[in-house]
Structure formats: structure tokens, C-alpha cells
Design a protein around this motif. Structure first.
Motif, PDB file in Angstrom:
ATOM      1  N   ARG A   1       5.723 -13.511  34.681  1.00 30.97           N
ATOM      2  CA  ARG A   1       5.023 -14.766  34.545  1.00 30.97           C
ATOM      3  C   ARG A   1       3.465 -14.425  34.365  1.00 30.97           C
ATOM      4  O   ARG A   1       2.375 -14.014  33.450  1.00 30.97           O
ATOM      5  N   LEU A   2       3.226 -14.681  35.521  1.00 33.41           N
ATOM      6  CA  LEU A   2       2.163 -13.637  36.360  1.00 33.41           C
ATOM      7  C   LEU A   2       1.678 -12.193  35.948  1.00 33.41           C
ATOM      8  O   LEU A   2       0.678 -11.676  35.440  1.00 33.41           O
ATOM      9  N   ALA A   3       2.810 -11.549  35.180  1.00 41.16           N
ATOM     10  CA  ALA A   3       2.745  -9.847  35.026  1.00 41.16           C
ATOM     11  C   ALA A   3       2.595 -10.097  33.698  1.00 41.16           C
ATOM     12  O   ALA A   3       1.754  -9.446  33.675  1.00 41.16           O
ATOM     13  N   CYS A   4       2.755 -11.161  33.089  1.00 44.25           N
ATOM     14  CA  CYS A   4       3.202 -10.947  31.879  1.00 44.25           C
ATOM     15  C   CYS A   4       1.493 -11.754  31.528  1.00 44.25           C
ATOM     16  O   CYS A   4       0.533 -11.177  30.479  1.00 44.25           O
ATOM     17  N   GLY A   5       0.719 -12.477  32.242  1.00 40.82           N
ATOM     18  CA  GLY A   5      -0.263 -13.064  31.405  1.00 40.82           C
ATOM     19  C   GLY A   5      -1.309 -12.288  32.081  1.00 40.82           C
ATOM     20  O   GLY A   5      -2.687 -12.234  31.009  1.00 40.82           O
ATOM     21  N   SER A   6      -1.398 -11.692  33.567  1.00 42.87           N
ATOM     22  CA  SER A   6      -2.475 -10.342  33.950  1.00 42.87           C
ATOM     23  C   SER A   6      -2.560  -9.224  33.169  1.00 42.87           C
ATOM     24  O   SER A   6      -3.364  -9.580  32.342  1.00 42.87           O
ATOM     25  N   PHE A   7      -1.050  -9.189  32.268  1.00 45.11           N
ATOM     26  CA  PHE A   7      -1.106  -7.868  31.453  1.00 45.11           C
ATOM     27  C   PHE A   7      -1.767  -7.958  30.083  1.00 45.11           C
ATOM     28  O   PHE A   7      -2.718  -7.327  29.430  1.00 45.11           O
ATOM     29  N   PHE A   8      -1.723  -9.651  29.610  1.00 49.53           N
ATOM     30  CA  PHE A   8      -2.062  -9.667  28.102  1.00 49.53           C
ATOM     31  C   PHE A   8      -3.742 -10.055  28.423  1.00 49.53           C
ATOM     32  O   PHE A   8      -4.516  -9.667  27.522  1.00 49.53           O
ATOM     33  N   VAL A   9      -4.635 -10.750  29.904  1.00 48.50           N
ATOM     34  CA  VAL A   9      -5.512 -10.441  29.367  1.00 48.50           C
ATOM     35  C   VAL A   9      -6.853  -9.351  29.864  1.00 48.50           C
ATOM     36  O   VAL A   9      -7.303  -8.796  29.539  1.00 48.50           O
ATOM     37  N   GLU A  10      -6.193  -8.623  31.219  1.00 46.67           N
ATOM     38  CA  GLU A  10      -7.305  -7.658  31.294  1.00 46.67           C
ATOM     39  C   GLU A  10      -6.914  -6.242  31.769  1.00 46.67           C
ATOM     40  O   GLU A  10      -7.519  -6.150  31.045  1.00 46.67           O
ATOM     41  N   SER A  11      -5.412  -6.147  30.690  1.00 44.46           N
ATOM     42  CA  SER A  11      -5.028  -4.366  29.918  1.00 44.46           C
ATOM     43  C   SER A  11      -5.288  -4.662  29.017  1.00 44.46           C
ATOM     44  O   SER A  11      -5.509  -3.550  27.951  1.00 44.46           O
ATOM     45  N   LEU A  12      -4.703  -5.497  27.917  1.00 45.05           N
ATOM     46  CA  LEU A  12      -5.202  -6.022  26.013  1.00 45.05           C
ATOM     47  C   LEU A  12      -6.395  -6.652  25.898  1.00 45.05           C
ATOM     48  O   LEU A  12      -6.701  -6.461  25.171  1.00 45.05           O
ATOM     49  N   GLY A  13      -7.373  -7.083  26.800  1.00 40.47           N
ATOM     50  CA  GLY A  13      -7.985  -7.387  26.594  1.00 40.47           C
ATOM     51  C   GLY A  13      -8.433  -8.982  25.382  1.00 40.47           C
ATOM     52  O   GLY A  13      -9.528  -9.596  24.481  1.00 40.47           O
ATOM     53  N   VAL A  14      -7.196  -9.552  25.761  1.00 42.76           N
ATOM     54  CA  VAL A  14      -6.984 -10.566  24.394  1.00 42.76           C
ATOM     55  C   VAL A  14      -7.693 -12.303  24.987  1.00 42.76           C
ATOM     56  O   VAL A  14      -7.047 -12.422  26.851  1.00 42.76           O
ATOM     57  N   CYS A  15      -8.312 -12.487  24.724  1.00 45.82           N
ATOM     58  CA  CYS A  15      -8.678 -14.441  25.307  1.00 45.82           C
ATOM     59  C   CYS A  15      -7.417 -15.195  25.768  1.00 45.82           C
ATOM     60  O   CYS A  15      -6.913 -14.995  25.441  1.00 45.82           O
ATOM     61  N   TRP A  16      -7.209 -15.522  27.345  1.00 40.12           N
ATOM     62  CA  TRP A  16      -6.613 -16.069  28.382  1.00 40.12           C
ATOM     63  C   TRP A  16      -5.855 -17.399  27.385  1.00 40.12           C
ATOM     64  O   TRP A  16      -4.963 -18.281  27.797  1.00 40.12           O
ATOM     65  N   ARG A  17      -6.383 -18.027  26.319  1.00 35.96           N
ATOM     66  CA  ARG A  17      -6.253 -18.584  25.456  1.00 35.96           C
ATOM     67  C   ARG A  17      -5.156 -19.111  24.563  1.00 35.96           C
ATOM     68  O   ARG A  17      -4.232 -19.692  24.527  1.00 35.96           O
ATOM     69  N   GLU A  18      -5.458 -17.894  24.180  1.00 39.75           N
ATOM     70  CA  GLU A  18      -4.136 -17.234  23.415  1.00 39.75           C
ATOM     71  C   GLU A  18      -2.715 -17.048  24.186  1.00 39.75           C
ATOM     72  O   GLU A  18      -1.799 -17.446  23.485  1.00 39.75           O
ATOM     73  N   GLY A  19      -2.910 -16.890  24.929  1.00 37.78           N
ATOM     74  CA  GLY A  19      -1.107 -16.143  25.701  1.00 37.78           C
ATOM     75  C   GLY A  19      -0.827 -17.891  26.750  1.00 37.78           C
ATOM     76  O   GLY A  19      -0.005 -18.308  26.684  1.00 37.78           O
ATOM     77  N   MET A  20      -2.200 -18.126  26.983  1.00 39.92           N
ATOM     78  CA  MET A  20      -1.932 -20.216  27.205  1.00 39.92           C
ATOM     79  C   MET A  20      -1.220 -20.856  25.984  1.00 39.92           C
ATOM     80  O   MET A  20      -0.333 -21.621  26.255  1.00 39.92           O
ATOM     81  N   ASP A  21      -1.874 -20.446  25.304  1.00 39.40           N
ATOM     82  CA  ASP A  21      -1.162 -21.171  23.825  1.00 39.40           C
ATOM     83  C   ASP A  21       1.293 -20.545  23.528  1.00 39.40           C
ATOM     84  O   ASP A  21       1.584 -21.839  23.087  1.00 39.40           O
ATOM     85  N   HIS A  22       0.716 -19.580  23.456  1.00 41.13           N
ATOM     86  CA  HIS A  22       2.022 -18.951  23.562  1.00 41.13           C
ATOM     87  C   HIS A  22       2.718 -19.148  24.333  1.00 41.13           C
ATOM     88  O   HIS A  22       4.132 -20.101  23.748  1.00 41.13           O
ATOM     89  N   PHE A  23       2.402 -19.400  25.553  1.00 39.16           N
ATOM     90  CA  PHE A  23       3.355 -19.751  27.035  1.00 39.16           C
ATOM     91  C   PHE A  23       3.875 -21.357  26.103  1.00 39.16           C
ATOM     92  O   PHE A  23       5.288 -21.873  27.166  1.00 39.16           O
ATOM     93  N   ALA A  24       2.527 -22.178  25.890  1.00 36.46           N
ATOM     94  CA  ALA A  24       3.127 -23.468  25.566  1.00 36.46           C
ATOM     95  C   ALA A  24       4.082 -23.832  24.901  1.00 36.46           C
ATOM     96  O   ALA A  24       4.384 -25.042  24.779  1.00 36.46           O
ATOM     97  N   GLU A  25       4.119 -22.675  24.014  1.00 35.95           N
ATOM     98  CA  GLU A  25       4.965 -23.406  22.536  1.00 35.95           C
ATOM     99  C   GLU A  25       6.629 -22.308  23.136  1.00 35.95           C
ATOM    100  O   GLU A  25       7.433 -23.269  22.515  1.00 35.95           O
ATOM    101  N   PHE A  26       6.827 -21.638  23.375  1.00 38.85           N
ATOM    102  CA  PHE A  26       8.262 -21.470  23.497  1.00 38.85           C
ATOM    103  C   PHE A  26       8.496 -21.449  25.370  1.00 38.85           C
ATOM    104  O   PHE A  26      10.614 -21.560  25.716  1.00 38.85           O
ATOM    105  N   LEU A  27       7.318 -21.629  26.441  1.00 42.45           N
ATOM    106  CA  LEU A  27       8.442 -22.309  27.775  1.00 42.45           C
ATOM    107  C   LEU A  27       9.534 -23.384  27.322  1.00 42.45           C
ATOM    108  O   LEU A  27       8.407 -24.597  27.222  1.00 42.45           O
ATOM    109  N   VAL A  28      10.305 -23.605  28.050  1.00 42.61           N
ATOM    110  CA  VAL A  28      11.456 -24.772  27.929  1.00 42.61           C
ATOM    111  C   VAL A  28      10.791 -26.000  29.488  1.00 42.61           C
ATOM    112  O   VAL A  28      11.016 -27.240  28.992  1.00 42.61           O
ATOM    113  N   ASP A  29       9.828 -25.208  30.149  1.00 43.60           N
ATOM    114  CA  ASP A  29       9.311 -25.214  31.337  1.00 43.60           C
ATOM    115  C   ASP A  29       7.513 -25.938  31.012  1.00 43.60           C
ATOM    116  O   ASP A  29       7.555 -25.933  32.437  1.00 43.60           O
ATOM    117  N   TYR A  30       7.667 -25.816  30.317  1.00 45.58           N
ATOM    118  CA  TYR A  30       6.007 -25.605  30.826  1.00 45.58           C
ATOM    119  C   TYR A  30       5.373 -26.794  31.052  1.00 45.58           C
ATOM    120  O   TYR A  30       6.059 -27.538  30.977  1.00 45.58           O
TER     121      TYR A  30
END
Length: 173
Positions: free
Chosen positions: A136-165
Motif C-alpha cells: 500500500r505504501l509503495a503504491c501510494g508513494s508511486f502514485f503521488v511521487e512518480s505519476l504526479g497524480v493528486c493524492w486525493r484521487e488515490g485515497m478515493d480509489h483505496f476507499a472504494e476498493f479496500l475491504v479494510d478501509y
């Protein structure tokens, strides 16, 4: 169990308990997990098998720490950042306006970035609704730092799909 097998088992701090859905929904308490680990550790010591449970205990403590942080910074749930510097990223990367960012976001969500660790984590999320903490940490960091996408988009995606959100944990990752 042979001595070298026990040693290998002790080094497996990456093992996953799969307790997080039960913790996030309040079906089991961190206190119950703590005492269960302590009891299991004592039994293993008596049987001369010392398994390593420190990693799981640290994660239970981390979970509670994130609730403290969320109480200190409740506006993070409204999309405000905790860490300095991320406001700059938010203004620089407006996901709705930039076609290439939307494309990168979709590749990330589908696990098609071309980076095996990230892709495996995102495919596991889509298939199981779960990703181990390190991934999760790797995917989240990659999302923001490497892809340059706003962290809110990633947080929303994780919130939608994680069974343990868990809002406290996910806003601190």
C-alpha cells in the motif's frame, strides 16, 4: 522444526495477519489482538519456538497512532493536506484538466504501470480488496511521487476498493 527453518520463520516480518477488516469494523479490538499475540508468544517460548510477533505489535500501535493524528488534523478528511509541500502538488496537478494524468491514473488503477510491484499490488486490490501494508505504501508513494497524480484521487480509489478501509490509517499512508 529444524533450527534453520525456525530462523527463516523468525525473519518473515512481512507475513500478513488479515485481521485488518475485523479491526476496521470493530469486530475485534486492538487490545484483544495484543493479548492474543502475547499469549501465543509465551506458548511458543515454552515450546522452544520463538516466533517473531514484534512486527504485528508495531502495526497495531501504528493503527492507534493514526487515530491520534486524525484527531489532530481532522480537516484531512475534507481534502486538506497534513504534510507541507503537498499543496504545491495539488495546484500543479489538476487531475480533471490534464488528459495524461487521467491516463496515468487509469493505468495505476488497473495495475498496468509497467512496474511489477505496483502492478501486482493494484491487481491484488482489484481482485481481493486487500493489499499488504508495505505494498500500500509503495503504491501510494508511486502514485503521488512518480505519476504526479493528486493524492486525493488515490485515497478515493483505496476507499472504494479496500475491504479494510480505515479513514485514519489511509489518510496517514
Amino acid at each position: 522444526m529444524r533450527k534453520d527453518e525456525t530462523r527463516k520463520m523468525n525473519k518473515r516480518t512481512h507475513l500478513v495477519s488479515r485481521l485488518s477488516p475485523y479491526l476496521s469494523r470493530g469486530l475485534i479490538s486492538p487490545k484483544d489482538v495484543y493479548w492474543g499475540i502475547k499469549l501465543k508468544t509465551q506458548i511458543n517460548v515454552r515450546q522452544n519456538q520463538t516466533l517473531e510477533f514484534d512486527s504485528l505489535l508495531r502495526r497495531i500501535c501504528w493503527r492507534d497512532y493514526t487515530y491520534v493524528v486524525l484527531n489532530l488534523y481532522p480537516d484531512v478528511l475534507k481534502g486538506n493536506v497534513i504534510r507541507e509541500g503537498y499543496e504545491i502538488l495539488d495546484h500543479r496537478f489538476n487531475s480533471s484538466a490534464d488528459e495524461s494524468i487521467n491516463e496515468r491514473l487509469e493505468y495505476w488503477k488497473r495495475g498496468q504501470t509497467g512496474f511489477p510491484l505496483i502492478d501486482a499490488g493494484m491487481r491484488q486490490l482489484a481482485k481481493e480488496g486487500f493489499i499488504p501494508q508495505e505494498d500500500r505504501l509503495a503504491c501510494g508513494s508511486f502514485f503521488v511521487e512518480s505519476l504526479g497524480v493528486c493524492w486525493r484521487e488515490g485515497m478515493d480509489h483505496f476507499a472504494e476498493f479496500l475491504v479494510d478501509y480505515d479513514k485514519a490509517i489511509n489518510t496517514n499512508m
